[in-house]
Design a protein around this motif. Structure first.
Motif, PDB file in Angstrom:
ATOM      1  N   SER A 182      -4.396  22.557  -3.576  1.00 31.11           N
ATOM      2  CA  SER A 182      -5.502  21.699  -3.687  1.00 31.11           C
ATOM      3  C   SER A 182      -6.765  22.759  -3.202  1.00 31.11           C
ATOM      4  O   SER A 182      -6.374  23.603  -2.292  1.00 31.11           O
ATOM      5  CB  SER A 182      -5.808  20.734  -2.818  1.00 31.11           C
ATOM      6  N   ALA A 183      -7.845  22.735  -3.781  1.00 33.03           N
ATOM      7  CA  ALA A 183      -8.943  23.596  -3.513  1.00 33.03           C
ATOM      8  C   ALA A 183      -9.622  22.956  -2.269  1.00 33.03           C
ATOM      9  O   ALA A 183     -10.344  23.887  -1.586  1.00 33.03           O
ATOM     10  CB  ALA A 183      -9.805  23.800  -4.856  1.00 33.03           C
ATOM     11  N   ILE A 184      -9.551  21.751  -2.214  1.00 32.66           N
ATOM     12  CA  ILE A 184     -10.419  20.893  -0.981  1.00 32.66           C
ATOM     13  C   ILE A 184      -9.223  20.875   0.261  1.00 32.66           C
ATOM     14  O   ILE A 184      -8.256  20.445   0.089  1.00 32.66           O
ATOM     15  CB  ILE A 184     -10.932  19.839  -1.394  1.00 32.66           C
ATOM     16  N   GLU A 185      -9.645  21.494   1.222  1.00 35.09           N
ATOM     17  CA  GLU A 185      -8.736  21.236   2.402  1.00 35.09           C
ATOM     18  C   GLU A 185      -8.770  19.906   2.939  1.00 35.09           C
ATOM     19  O   GLU A 185      -9.735  19.075   2.642  1.00 35.09           O
ATOM     20  CB  GLU A 185      -9.274  22.475   3.507  1.00 35.09           C
ATOM     21  N   ASN A 186      -7.882  19.373   3.517  1.00 31.00           N
ATOM     22  CA  ASN A 186      -7.471  17.968   4.030  1.00 31.00           C
ATOM     23  C   ASN A 186      -7.898  16.751   3.028  1.00 31.00           C
ATOM     24  O   ASN A 186      -8.544  15.886   3.298  1.00 31.00           O
ATOM     25  CB  ASN A 186      -8.383  17.986   5.307  1.00 31.00           C
ATOM     26  N   VAL A 217       0.937  -1.027  -0.070  1.00 34.61           N
ATOM     27  CA  VAL A 217      -0.067   0.017  -0.312  1.00 34.61           C
ATOM     28  C   VAL A 217       0.820   1.151   0.007  1.00 34.61           C
ATOM     29  O   VAL A 217       1.680   1.567   0.722  1.00 34.61           O
ATOM     30  CB  VAL A 217      -0.883   0.016   1.196  1.00 34.61           C
ATOM     31  N   ARG A 218       0.628   2.028  -1.114  1.00 28.96           N
ATOM     32  CA  ARG A 218       1.853   3.088  -1.017  1.00 28.96           C
ATOM     33  C   ARG A 218       0.908   4.371  -1.795  1.00 28.96           C
ATOM     34  O   ARG A 218      -0.229   4.139  -2.288  1.00 28.96           O
ATOM     35  CB  ARG A 218       2.889   2.877  -1.794  1.00 28.96           C
ATOM     36  N   ASN A 219       1.560   5.613  -1.642  1.00 28.96           N
ATOM     37  CA  ASN A 219       0.710   6.486  -2.219  1.00 28.96           C
ATOM     38  C   ASN A 219       1.002   6.738  -3.604  1.00 28.96           C
ATOM     39  O   ASN A 219       2.121   6.258  -4.287  1.00 28.96           O
ATOM     40  CB  ASN A 219       1.374   8.153  -1.661  1.00 28.96           C
ATOM     41  N   ILE A 220       0.007   7.322  -4.496  1.00 27.00           N
ATOM     42  CA  ILE A 220       0.034   7.141  -5.983  1.00 27.00           C
ATOM     43  C   ILE A 220       1.007   8.296  -6.433  1.00 27.00           C
ATOM     44  O   ILE A 220       1.888   7.781  -7.496  1.00 27.00           O
ATOM     45  CB  ILE A 220      -1.216   7.775  -6.463  1.00 27.00           C
ATOM     46  N   VAL A 221       1.481   9.404  -5.621  1.00 23.55           N
ATOM     47  CA  VAL A 221       2.569  10.088  -6.068  1.00 23.55           C
ATOM     48  C   VAL A 221       3.467  10.137  -5.085  1.00 23.55           C
ATOM     49  O   VAL A 221       3.389   9.778  -3.733  1.00 23.55           O
ATOM     50  CB  VAL A 221       1.845  11.614  -6.256  1.00 23.55           C
ATOM     51  N   ASP A 222       4.753  10.713  -5.205  1.00 27.51           N
ATOM     52  CA  ASP A 222       5.880  10.697  -4.145  1.00 27.51           C
ATOM     53  C   ASP A 222       5.577  11.715  -3.347  1.00 27.51           C
ATOM     54  O   ASP A 222       4.739  12.600  -3.376  1.00 27.51           O
ATOM     55  CB  ASP A 222       7.387  10.620  -4.791  1.00 27.51           C
ATOM     56  N   ALA A 223       6.570  11.827  -2.132  1.00 35.85           N
ATOM     57  CA  ALA A 223       6.157  12.706  -1.242  1.00 35.85           C
ATOM     58  C   ALA A 223       6.316  14.274  -1.724  1.00 35.85           C
ATOM     59  O   ALA A 223       5.707  15.066  -1.226  1.00 35.85           O
ATOM     60  CB  ALA A 223       7.359  12.587   0.033  1.00 35.85           C
ATOM     61  N   SER A 224       7.285  14.748  -2.405  1.00 31.81           N
ATOM     62  CA  SER A 224       7.727  15.944  -2.963  1.00 31.81           C
ATOM     63  C   SER A 224       6.272  16.589  -3.731  1.00 31.81           C
ATOM     64  O   SER A 224       5.467  17.663  -3.613  1.00 31.81           O
ATOM     65  CB  SER A 224       8.698  16.164  -3.756  1.00 31.81           C
ATOM     66  N   SER A 225       5.750  15.633  -4.453  1.00 30.56           N
ATOM     67  CA  SER A 225       4.695  15.936  -5.420  1.00 30.56           C
ATOM     68  C   SER A 225       3.368  16.024  -4.453  1.00 30.56           C
ATOM     69  O   SER A 225       2.482  16.751  -4.615  1.00 30.56           O
ATOM     70  CB  SER A 225       4.352  14.901  -6.579  1.00 30.56           C
ATOM     71  N   LEU A 226       3.379  15.212  -3.636  1.00 31.11           N
ATOM     72  CA  LEU A 226       2.118  15.030  -2.643  1.00 31.11           C
ATOM     73  C   LEU A 226       2.259  16.320  -1.871  1.00 31.11           C
ATOM     74  O   LEU A 226       1.055  16.971  -1.806  1.00 31.11           O
ATOM     75  CB  LEU A 226       2.370  13.898  -1.647  1.00 31.11           C
ATOM     76  N   ARG A 227       3.214  17.147  -1.596  1.00 26.67           N
ATOM     77  CA  ARG A 227       3.269  18.238  -0.687  1.00 26.67           C
ATOM     78  C   ARG A 227       2.820  19.510  -1.845  1.00 26.67           C
ATOM     79  O   ARG A 227       1.985  20.415  -1.473  1.00 26.67           O
ATOM     80  CB  ARG A 227       4.837  18.716  -0.330  1.00 26.67           C
TER      81      ARG A 227
END
Length: 126
Positions: A79-83, A63-73
């Protein structure tokens, strides 16, 4: 040979008695998890592409994120949606024994440690 025939022992009896000697067994499940099923479908090894029985394959659920950590940040900042929680990538990986040993996913264990059936401790959840 004549003495055996006079005793009523044939060469077939000798061959059968040799076959009945138990061979040494490395694992009590013979490296599989079949138990009563005659045949098991095959899956492909992720590393080598080898077709291996599903019960014999070494399975790992990733189980991992679709994007890496830097892109995730960057995505979180813009993002328009908070959280907003990005979806995760769920992968079930099947490895053949040779590939799993080579990539150190599993390791060879000593004869004593091979008998330990308790799974290793899981990593702590966040």
């Amino acid at each position: 040979h004549f003495i055996l025939l006079s005793l009523g022992i044939t060469t077939i009896d000798i061959i059968i008695s040799v076959w009945n000697i138990n061979m040494t067994v490395k694992r009590r499940n013979h490296g599989r998890n079949k138990k009563g099923r005659g045949h098991v479908k095959r899956v492909r090894c992720v590393s080598t592409g080898k077709a291996i029985p599903k019960d014999k394959a070494i399975k790992r659920f990733i189980v991992r994120n679709i994007v890496d950590a830097s892109s995730l940040r960057d995505i979180r900042d813009n993002s328009a949606i908070e959280n907003y929680q990005l979806p995760k990538l769920y992968l079930k990986m099947y490895y053949c024994v040779e590939a799993a040993v080579h990539q150190r996913i599993v390791r060879g264990r000593s004869r004593v440690n091979r008998r330990i059936r308790t799974p290793p401790p899981r990593f702590g959840r966040k």
